[in-house]
Design an enzyme around this catalytic site. Structure first.
Site, PDB file in Angstrom:
ATOM      1  N   SER A 210     -26.262  61.238 -21.609  1.00  0.00           N
ATOM      2  CA  SER A 210     -27.087  60.155 -21.708  1.00  0.00           C
ATOM      3  C   SER A 210     -27.212  59.125 -20.870  1.00  0.00           C
ATOM      4  O   SER A 210     -27.302  59.041 -20.139  1.00  0.00           O
ATOM      5  CB  SER A 210     -27.560  59.952 -22.950  1.00  0.00           C
TER       6      SER A 210
ATOM      7  N   HIS B  76     -31.002  64.758 -20.478  1.00  0.00           N
ATOM      8  CA  HIS B  76     -32.028  65.066 -21.102  1.00  0.00           C
ATOM      9  C   HIS B  76     -33.120  64.070 -21.244  1.00  0.00           C
ATOM     10  O   HIS B  76     -33.267  63.169 -21.097  1.00  0.00           O
ATOM     11  CB  HIS B  76     -31.324  65.231 -22.346  1.00  0.00           C
TER      12      HIS B  76
END
Length: 284
Positions: free
Chosen positions: A116, A139
């Site tokens: 992330s 993501h």
């Protein structure tokens, strides 16, 4: 300055009501016990645990600490050891820009996870090396938005901007087609894609396998789960709140909506109606 042609991200302003946390999927896979052994004075920066600064503890993976560390190192090559599931996107972006602007070589070692927001930091490396079993996770930004139609529209716009920035950085670093990067981020309904070491190297997220370095296992290392996550889980267990309701409740408390908290304790189903201010939790 970065030895690579990496984009510098400017004029990207966070909203006042935005809170950040590492995504559940990354936290579940994160092993905070993996840390590199080092000596004081080495030009090494360690980023372990959630990105950002924990207001309730001693964990400080903020841009302020990284900036101070770089100033202390000066114009020397620097090694950045990362093992983090992610966290505050804007802190991660600021650290990326700091490392990108460093006048000497930046080597990033992914010891366990660069997930992330931590994956954004890793992309600033002139050279990225990954240890056995390590992974990079990317993501789409996601969030819980509570408020009126204006808050919803603002939140959707911000999420789209965050996605664009992340895709720009990944595309520039890997040399992959922009469409491929977007598809990796959109995989699994936006939960993204995990790249283990060999695949990460093949896709351009890293260059090399890490050479052996001393690793210490911090047996007492905390998993660095954000304090608000623990509160959310307690609310879910004690009051039967759904995950989204618990997130909204904590966000309301953090934005000062005190009047919303008491009714929500008695009636979790009335939570949204009780909130008087829009709030948003983004995972990036």
């Amino acid at each position: 300055m970065s030895l690579r042609k990496l984009p510098e991200i400017r004029a990207f302003l966070p909203g006042d009501l935005i809170q950040f946390e590492a995504p559940d999927s990354a936290v579940a896979r994160f092993d905070g016990e993996l840390q590199a052994a080092g000596r004081p004075g080495d030009p090494v920066i360690s980023i372990y645990g959630a990105i950002g600064r924990d207001p309730y503890g001693d964990l400080d993976n903020s841009e302020r600490r990284i900036s101070a560390a770089l100033s202390s190192i000066g114009e020397r090559d620097v090694t950045v050891n990362i093992n983090s599931p992610g966290g505050n996107f804007f802190s991660g972006l600021a650290i990326y820009n700091l490392l990108r602007a460093h006048p000497a070589k930046v080597v990033v070692n992914v010891l366990g996870m660069a997930g992330s927001a931590a994956s954004i930091i890793a992309m600033a490396g002139d050279e990225i090396a990954m240890a056995d079993g390590s992974q990079i996770m990317i993501h789409k930004a996601s969030g819980v938005i509570v408020g009126n139609t204006y808050a919803l529209a603002e939140g959707m716009k911000l999420l789209a901007q965050v996605d664009e920035v992340m895709a720009e950085i990944y595309t520039a670093r890997t040399g992959a087609a922009a469409a491929d990067v977007v598809s990796w981020m959109e995989n699994d309904r936006g939960n993204g894609t995990v790249f283990l070491r060999d695949e990460a190297i093949a896709k351009g997220f890293a260059e090399t396998k890490m050479t052996a370095i001393p690793i210490r296992v911090a047996a007492s290392a905390a998993k660095n789960i954000p304090a608000e996550r623990e509160v959310e889980r307690a609310l879910m267990a004690a009051h039967g709140l759904s995950a989204s309701e618990a997130k909204a409740r904590v966000a309301a408390l953090k934005t000062g909506a005190r009047d919303a908290a008491e009714p929500a304790t008695r009636d979790a189903g009335a939570l949204v109606a009780a909130l008087t201010a829009a709030s948003m939790t983004i995972r990036a």
